[in-house]
Design a protein around this motif. Structure first.
Motif, PDB file in Angstrom:
ATOM      1  N   LEU A  54      36.623  22.976  39.886  1.00 31.40           N
ATOM      2  CA  LEU A  54      35.921  21.691  39.912  1.00 31.40           C
ATOM      3  C   LEU A  54      36.259  20.868  41.151  1.00 31.40           C
ATOM      4  O   LEU A  54      35.472  20.006  41.557  1.00 31.40           O
ATOM      5  CB  LEU A  54      36.249  20.896  38.646  1.00 31.40           C
ATOM      6  N   ALA A  55      37.393  21.143  41.769  1.00 25.87           N
ATOM      7  CA  ALA A  55      37.739  20.454  43.018  1.00 25.87           C
ATOM      8  C   ALA A  55      36.760  20.817  44.133  1.00 25.87           C
ATOM      9  O   ALA A  55      36.653  20.098  45.137  1.00 25.87           O
ATOM     10  CB  ALA A  55      39.165  20.808  43.433  1.00 25.87           C
ATOM     11  N   GLN A  56      36.040  21.932  43.947  1.00 22.32           N
ATOM     12  CA  GLN A  56      35.071  22.399  44.952  1.00 22.32           C
ATOM     13  C   GLN A  56      33.631  22.127  44.541  1.00 22.32           C
ATOM     14  O   GLN A  56      32.699  22.646  45.159  1.00 22.32           O
ATOM     15  CB  GLN A  56      35.262  23.910  45.170  1.00 22.32           C
ATOM     16  N   LYS A  98      29.869  19.942  33.903  1.00 21.34           N
ATOM     17  CA  LYS A  98      30.458  19.280  35.066  1.00 21.34           C
ATOM     18  C   LYS A  98      29.992  19.836  36.405  1.00 21.34           C
ATOM     19  O   LYS A  98      30.477  19.399  37.465  1.00 21.34           O
ATOM     20  CB  LYS A  98      31.988  19.329  34.974  1.00 21.34           C
ATOM     21  N   THR A  99      29.095  20.804  36.389  1.00 19.37           N
ATOM     22  CA  THR A  99      28.510  21.308  37.634  1.00 19.37           C
ATOM     23  C   THR A  99      26.993  21.249  37.520  1.00 19.37           C
ATOM     24  O   THR A  99      26.443  20.986  36.449  1.00 19.37           O
ATOM     25  CB  THR A  99      28.933  22.759  37.923  1.00 19.37           C
ATOM     26  N   LYS A 101      47.401  25.208  29.602  1.00 22.17           N
ATOM     27  CA  LYS A 101      47.715  24.670  30.924  1.00 22.17           C
ATOM     28  C   LYS A 101      47.130  25.571  32.014  1.00 22.17           C
ATOM     29  O   LYS A 101      46.607  25.080  33.028  1.00 22.17           O
ATOM     30  CB  LYS A 101      49.228  24.552  31.093  1.00 22.17           C
ATOM     31  N   ASP A 156      43.385  25.056  32.225  1.00 22.98           N
ATOM     32  CA  ASP A 156      43.097  23.765  32.851  1.00 22.98           C
ATOM     33  C   ASP A 156      43.252  23.842  34.367  1.00 22.98           C
ATOM     34  O   ASP A 156      42.439  23.286  35.113  1.00 22.98           O
ATOM     35  CB  ASP A 156      44.036  22.682  32.295  1.00 22.98           C
ATOM     36  N   GLN A 157      44.285  24.533  34.819  1.00 23.46           N
ATOM     37  CA  GLN A 157      44.515  24.650  36.257  1.00 23.46           C
ATOM     38  C   GLN A 157      43.404  25.455  36.923  1.00 23.46           C
ATOM     39  O   GLN A 157      42.903  25.081  38.000  1.00 23.46           O
ATOM     40  CB  GLN A 157      45.865  25.307  36.527  1.00 23.46           C
ATOM     41  N   LEU A 203      40.369  25.819  35.875  1.00 27.77           N
ATOM     42  CA  LEU A 203      39.168  24.987  35.835  1.00 27.77           C
ATOM     43  C   LEU A 203      39.225  23.891  36.899  1.00 27.77           C
ATOM     44  O   LEU A 203      38.244  23.660  37.626  1.00 27.77           O
ATOM     45  CB  LEU A 203      39.031  24.373  34.447  1.00 27.77           C
ATOM     46  N   ASN A 204      40.362  23.224  37.007  1.00 28.52           N
ATOM     47  CA  ASN A 204      40.497  22.139  37.980  1.00 28.52           C
ATOM     48  C   ASN A 204      40.367  22.635  39.409  1.00 28.52           C
ATOM     49  O   ASN A 204      39.810  21.942  40.279  1.00 28.52           O
ATOM     50  CB  ASN A 204      41.832  21.411  37.788  1.00 28.52           C
ATOM     51  N   ASN A 205      40.887  23.845  39.667  1.00 25.93           N
ATOM     52  CA  ASN A 205      40.754  24.426  41.007  1.00 25.93           C
ATOM     53  C   ASN A 205      39.279  24.610  41.371  1.00 25.93           C
ATOM     54  O   ASN A 205      38.872  24.362  42.504  1.00 25.93           O
ATOM     55  CB  ASN A 205      41.477  25.768  41.087  1.00 25.93           C
TER      56      ASN A 205
END
Length: 284
Positions: free
Chosen positions: A219-221, A251-252, A209, A212-213, A215-217
């Motif tokens: 990828l949000a940018q 993903k980037t 978890k 994931d957090q 990574l998501n932080n």
């Protein structure tokens, strides 16, 4: 035009192969256990650091290089006719920057320029690599410093500390906070803001978890990211770093997603399994 050589200190956490390939000068900080003093990355490795902490139950102290250390490091390059740009650990976190300024004053004007990264770990490394590339392109010291000043506020440094043990041993949280945090599996998220390490949130739950957090932080940018370089920097969390690297590559649009190991100074403050994602936002 004289050639320009880029220097940093050991907290930049750049891969050793990059340091050698690009001729980056590294000035080590110190890690001290009682009366034993070690140069970060030269006399002591991160696994050795953790072994010493496990045996003693105490964290080491860390210390900046002295002005004399900087003079000794800079002198050979200056004697070869090179101009030096030194990019330091944040002045909010260490006297490293100030000691480098004292050393620079001992050389003739324009021989040594000192720049405060206002960052740590590969947050510094991102700036160093920008400077290395600019120097290779033939830019002047003034042009490189201008680039660094523009880029510095765009560096995003975020990492997750896996355990509160090192924060507790270092006096940065209470025994009760350490106990509760361990029982609830709470892991703090740290960002570098205004040159300082700043807790921005706490993640409760599994290691998966947490990753994931993190990574998501990032990828949000993704739409605002500079597509040059992303660092995943870790302290004995290689498998997790490789996992994040694979996802970020897909993903980037980054030219490179690099993994680097946190050195002894960074690790002594954060502890094992700490992992971060560091990148630069695009210049608008």
């Amino acid at each position: 035009m004289r050639t320009i050589r880029i220097f940093a200190d050991s907290t930049c956490d750049l891969p050793a192969a990059w340091v050698q390939e690009y001729g980056i000068g590294i000035v080590p900080l110190y890690v001290t256990f009682d009366d034993e003093m070690y140069k970060d990355g030269l006399d002591l490795t991160t696994p050795e650091l953790y072994n010493k902490v496990a045996k003693s139950g105490r964290l080491p102290k860390t210390a900046a290089p002295s002005p004399a250390d900087f003079i000794q490091a800079f002198t050979p390059a200056v004697q070869e006719g090179q101009q030096i740009i030194y990019i330091s650990l944040s002045s909010e976190l260490s006297s490293t920057y100030q000691n480098a300024l004292i050393a620079a004053a001992e050389f003739e004007e324009d021989q040594v320029t000192v720049f405060d990264s206002r960052n740590l770990s590969t947050g510094i490394g991102l700036l160093v690599m920008k400077a290395v590339k600019a120097a290779a392109e033939g830019r002047s010291v003034a042009e490189i410093i201008d680039l660094l000043e523009t880029t510095r506020p765009l560096v995003e440094t975020e990492f997750v500390i896996d355990s509160l043990d090192y924060l507790y041993k270092g006096g940065r949280c209470s025994g009760m906070q350490n106990l509760v945090g361990s029982l609830l599996k709470i892991r703090p998220v740290i960002k570098v803001i205004d040159g300082k390490m700043t807790p921005v949130s706490k993640i409760r739950g599994s290691r998966e978890k947490v990753l994931d957090q993190l990574l998501n932080n990032a990828l949000a940018q993704v739409d605002d990211m500079d597509n040059d370089l992303i660092f995943i920097t870790h302290s004995l969390a290689e498998d997790d770093a490789i996992h994040l690297q694979q996802i970020l590559k897909s993903k980037t649009k980054a030219r490179e997603v690099a993994i680097s190991d946190a050195g002894c100074v960074i690790s002594s403050h954060c502890g094992a399994k700490t992992i971060g994602i560091l990148y630069t936002k695009s210049i608008q």
